[in-house]
Design a protein around this motif. Structure first.
Motif, PDB file in Angstrom:
ATOM      1  N   MET A  58       0.827  -1.186   0.000  1.00 47.31           N
ATOM      2  CA  MET A  58       0.000   0.000   0.000  1.00 47.31           C
ATOM      3  C   MET A  58       0.873   1.252   0.000  1.00 47.31           C
ATOM      4  O   MET A  58       1.782   1.353   0.790  1.00 47.31           O
ATOM      5  N   LYS A  59       0.539   2.143  -0.848  1.00 47.35           N
ATOM      6  CA  LYS A  59       1.270   3.392  -0.947  1.00 47.35           C
ATOM      7  C   LYS A  59       0.620   4.431  -0.045  1.00 47.35           C
ATOM      8  O   LYS A  59      -0.582   4.610  -0.054  1.00 47.35           O
ATOM      9  N   HIS A  60       1.422   5.094   0.735  1.00 46.50           N
ATOM     10  CA  HIS A  60       0.917   6.162   1.599  1.00 46.50           C
ATOM     11  C   HIS A  60       0.743   7.410   0.747  1.00 46.50           C
ATOM     12  O   HIS A  60       1.621   7.793   0.000  1.00 46.50           O
ATOM     13  N   THR A  61      -0.411   8.040   0.842  1.00 44.01           N
ATOM     14  CA  THR A  61      -0.667   9.252   0.060  1.00 44.01           C
ATOM     15  C   THR A  61      -0.069  10.461   0.750  1.00 44.01           C
ATOM     16  O   THR A  61       0.217  10.455   1.938  1.00 44.01           O
ATOM     17  N   HIS A  62       0.124  11.485  -0.017  1.00 44.40           N
ATOM     18  CA  HIS A  62       0.540  12.760   0.558  1.00 44.40           C
ATOM     19  C   HIS A  62      -0.681  13.396   1.198  1.00 44.40           C
ATOM     20  O   HIS A  62      -1.792  13.281   0.690  1.00 44.40           O
ATOM     21  N   ALA A  63      -0.492  14.100   2.300  1.00 46.70           N
ATOM     22  CA  ALA A  63      -1.608  14.678   3.043  1.00 46.70           C
ATOM     23  C   ALA A  63      -2.496  15.549   2.154  1.00 46.70           C
ATOM     24  O   ALA A  63      -3.696  15.556   2.304  1.00 46.70           O
ATOM     25  N   LYS A  64      -1.919  16.264   1.199  1.00 51.65           N
ATOM     26  CA  LYS A  64      -2.722  17.140   0.347  1.00 51.65           C
ATOM     27  C   LYS A  64      -3.654  16.364  -0.572  1.00 51.65           C
ATOM     28  O   LYS A  64      -4.615  16.901  -1.072  1.00 51.65           O
ATOM     29  N   GLU A  65      -3.371  15.073  -0.802  1.00 51.13           N
ATOM     30  CA  GLU A  65      -4.183  14.254  -1.688  1.00 51.13           C
ATOM     31  C   GLU A  65      -5.146  13.339  -0.936  1.00 51.13           C
ATOM     32  O   GLU A  65      -6.027  12.762  -1.535  1.00 51.13           O
ATOM     33  N   SER A  66      -4.979  13.196   0.343  1.00 54.64           N
ATOM     34  CA  SER A  66      -5.773  12.223   1.094  1.00 54.64           C
ATOM     35  C   SER A  66      -7.236  12.645   1.188  1.00 54.64           C
ATOM     36  O   SER A  66      -7.587  13.820   1.061  1.00 54.64           O
ATOM     37  N   LEU A  67      -8.069  11.658   1.401  1.00 60.22           N
ATOM     38  CA  LEU A  67      -9.489  11.908   1.605  1.00 60.22           C
ATOM     39  C   LEU A  67      -9.698  12.810   2.820  1.00 60.22           C
ATOM     40  O   LEU A  67     -10.516  13.725   2.798  1.00 60.22           O
ATOM     41  N   SER A  68      -8.936  12.564   3.859  1.00 58.62           N
ATOM     42  CA  SER A  68      -9.027  13.390   5.068  1.00 58.62           C
ATOM     43  C   SER A  68      -8.745  14.858   4.750  1.00 58.62           C
ATOM     44  O   SER A  68      -9.457  15.754   5.209  1.00 58.62           O
ATOM     45  N   SER A  90     -16.659   6.041  14.571  1.00 62.85           N
ATOM     46  CA  SER A  90     -15.292   6.131  15.113  1.00 62.85           C
ATOM     47  C   SER A  90     -14.298   5.381  14.230  1.00 62.85           C
ATOM     48  O   SER A  90     -13.159   5.826  14.065  1.00 62.85           O
ATOM     49  N   MET A  91     -14.712   4.271  13.641  1.00 63.46           N
ATOM     50  CA  MET A  91     -13.830   3.547  12.717  1.00 63.46           C
ATOM     51  C   MET A  91     -13.545   4.395  11.481  1.00 63.46           C
ATOM     52  O   MET A  91     -12.410   4.417  10.986  1.00 63.46           O
ATOM     53  N   THR A  92     -14.561   5.087  11.006  1.00 58.80           N
ATOM     54  CA  THR A  92     -14.385   5.943   9.836  1.00 58.80           C
ATOM     55  C   THR A  92     -13.377   7.049  10.132  1.00 58.80           C
ATOM     56  O   THR A  92     -12.488   7.320   9.315  1.00 58.80           O
ATOM     57  N   MET A  93     -13.498   7.675  11.289  1.00 61.99           N
ATOM     58  CA  MET A  93     -12.554   8.730  11.649  1.00 61.99           C
ATOM     59  C   MET A  93     -11.135   8.174  11.716  1.00 61.99           C
ATOM     60  O   MET A  93     -10.185   8.809  11.250  1.00 61.99           O
ATOM     61  N   ARG A  94     -10.974   6.982  12.277  1.00 63.44           N
ATOM     62  CA  ARG A  94      -9.638   6.376  12.362  1.00 63.44           C
ATOM     63  C   ARG A  94      -9.098   6.069  10.970  1.00 63.44           C
ATOM     64  O   ARG A  94      -7.924   6.295  10.688  1.00 63.44           O
ATOM     65  N   MET A  95      -9.947   5.558  10.105  1.00 61.73           N
ATOM     66  CA  MET A  95      -9.502   5.253   8.739  1.00 61.73           C
ATOM     67  C   MET A  95      -9.085   6.529   7.999  1.00 61.73           C
ATOM     68  O   MET A  95      -8.125   6.522   7.233  1.00 61.73           O
ATOM     69  N   LEU A  96      -9.784   7.628   8.254  1.00 64.91           N
ATOM     70  CA  LEU A  96      -9.390   8.902   7.653  1.00 64.91           C
ATOM     71  C   LEU A  96      -8.037   9.366   8.188  1.00 64.91           C
ATOM     72  O   LEU A  96      -7.222   9.911   7.448  1.00 64.91           O
ATOM     73  N   GLN A  97      -7.797   9.129   9.470  1.00 66.19           N
ATOM     74  CA  GLN A  97      -6.531   9.532  10.080  1.00 66.19           C
ATOM     75  C   GLN A  97      -5.342   8.786   9.491  1.00 66.19           C
ATOM     76  O   GLN A  97      -4.239   9.321   9.445  1.00 66.19           O
ATOM     77  N   GLU A 130      -4.793   7.978   6.373  1.00 66.39           N
ATOM     78  CA  GLU A 130      -4.421   8.651   5.122  1.00 66.39           C
ATOM     79  C   GLU A 130      -3.678   7.729   4.159  1.00 66.39           C
ATOM     80  O   GLU A 130      -2.619   8.078   3.628  1.00 66.39           O
ATOM     81  N   GLU A 131      -4.239   6.564   3.907  1.00 65.44           N
ATOM     82  CA  GLU A 131      -3.683   5.644   2.908  1.00 65.44           C
ATOM     83  C   GLU A 131      -4.692   5.470   1.781  1.00 65.44           C
ATOM     84  O   GLU A 131      -5.906   5.492   2.010  1.00 65.44           O
ATOM     85  N   ASP A 132      -4.178   5.271   0.591  1.00 74.91           N
ATOM     86  CA  ASP A 132      -5.044   5.100  -0.584  1.00 74.91           C
ATOM     87  C   ASP A 132      -6.071   3.996  -0.372  1.00 74.91           C
ATOM     88  O   ASP A 132      -7.238   4.156  -0.710  1.00 74.91           O
ATOM     89  N   THR A 160      -7.364   2.641   2.438  1.00 81.33           N
ATOM     90  CA  THR A 160      -8.434   2.941   3.398  1.00 81.33           C
ATOM     91  C   THR A 160      -9.380   4.007   2.844  1.00 81.33           C
ATOM     92  O   THR A 160     -10.585   3.935   3.065  1.00 81.33           O
ATOM     93  N   ASP A 161      -8.830   4.970   2.109  1.00 79.18           N
ATOM     94  CA  ASP A 161      -9.689   5.971   1.469  1.00 79.18           C
ATOM     95  C   ASP A 161     -10.643   5.295   0.488  1.00 79.18           C
ATOM     96  O   ASP A 161     -11.839   5.580   0.448  1.00 79.18           O
ATOM     97  N   ARG A 162     -10.121   4.374  -0.302  1.00 72.26           N
ATOM     98  CA  ARG A 162     -10.946   3.644  -1.271  1.00 72.26           C
ATOM     99  C   ARG A 162     -12.026   2.838  -0.564  1.00 72.26           C
ATOM    100  O   ARG A 162     -13.194   2.837  -0.965  1.00 72.26           O
ATOM    101  N   GLN A 163     -11.656   2.158   0.526  1.00 72.95           N
ATOM    102  CA  GLN A 163     -12.626   1.362   1.276  1.00 72.95           C
ATOM    103  C   GLN A 163     -13.759   2.230   1.808  1.00 72.95           C
ATOM    104  O   GLN A 163     -14.930   1.838   1.751  1.00 72.95           O
ATOM    105  N   LEU A 164     -13.430   3.394   2.320  1.00 73.05           N
ATOM    106  CA  LEU A 164     -14.463   4.300   2.826  1.00 73.05           C
ATOM    107  C   LEU A 164     -15.391   4.769   1.714  1.00 73.05           C
ATOM    108  O   LEU A 164     -16.611   4.793   1.884  1.00 73.05           O
ATOM    109  N   LEU A 165     -14.822   5.141   0.601  1.00 77.38           N
ATOM    110  CA  LEU A 165     -15.636   5.651  -0.502  1.00 77.38           C
ATOM    111  C   LEU A 165     -16.529   4.580  -1.107  1.00 77.38           C
ATOM    112  O   LEU A 165     -17.594   4.887  -1.632  1.00 77.38           O
ATOM    113  N   GLU A 166     -16.104   3.338  -1.016  1.00 75.00           N
ATOM    114  CA  GLU A 166     -16.910   2.242  -1.565  1.00 75.00           C
ATOM    115  C   GLU A 166     -17.884   1.654  -0.548  1.00 75.00           C
ATOM    116  O   GLU A 166     -18.731   0.841  -0.905  1.00 75.00           O
TER     117      GLU A 166
END
Length: 107
Positions: free
Chosen positions: A1-11, A46-53, A55-57, A59-65
């Motif tokens: 898994m690639k870590h996203t840059h903060a400016k690109e993350s869903l959070s 609370s799980m959603t907030m943790r997944m946003l924290q 900031e990985e591609d 977890t962002d994808r999992q939340l959006l889906e």
């Protein structure tokens, strides 16, 4: 898994569009305990907030889906219980409008 840059993350996108900062959540779980839909959601508030924290591609994808972003009733019980006043429903509104391009009526 690639870590996203903060400016690109869903959070970061959510913070930009709504002012909701996932980093303010310290995982007390009061939002999930009070949410009338939490038992039906794939990821509780609370799980959603943790997944946003994270900031990985992935977890962002999992939340959006997930179906959870469409299940929020916007009753704001989570906000009333949150000791940090995180406006959790606003963070759900942002992914559906700004990231998926869908509106609630399209689901």
């Amino acid at each position: 898994m690639k870590h996203t840059h903060a400016k690109e993350s869903l959070s970061a996108q959510i913070a930009l569009h709504t002012g909701v900062e996932s980093a303010r959540c310290y995982q007390c779980g009061k939002c999930s305990a009070g949410c009338p839909m939490a038992t039906d959601m794939e990821y509780t508030p609370s799980m959603t907030m943790r997944m946003l924290q994270i900031e990985e591609d992935e977890t962002d994808r999992q939340l959006l889906e997930s179906e959870g972003i469409w299940m929020c009733l916007t009753c704001e019980m989570c906000i009333s219980r949150c000791p940090m006043s995180v406006r959790y429903p606003q963070s759900y509104g942002s992914p559906e409008r700004n990231c998926t391009g869908k509106k609630s009526s399209e689901s």
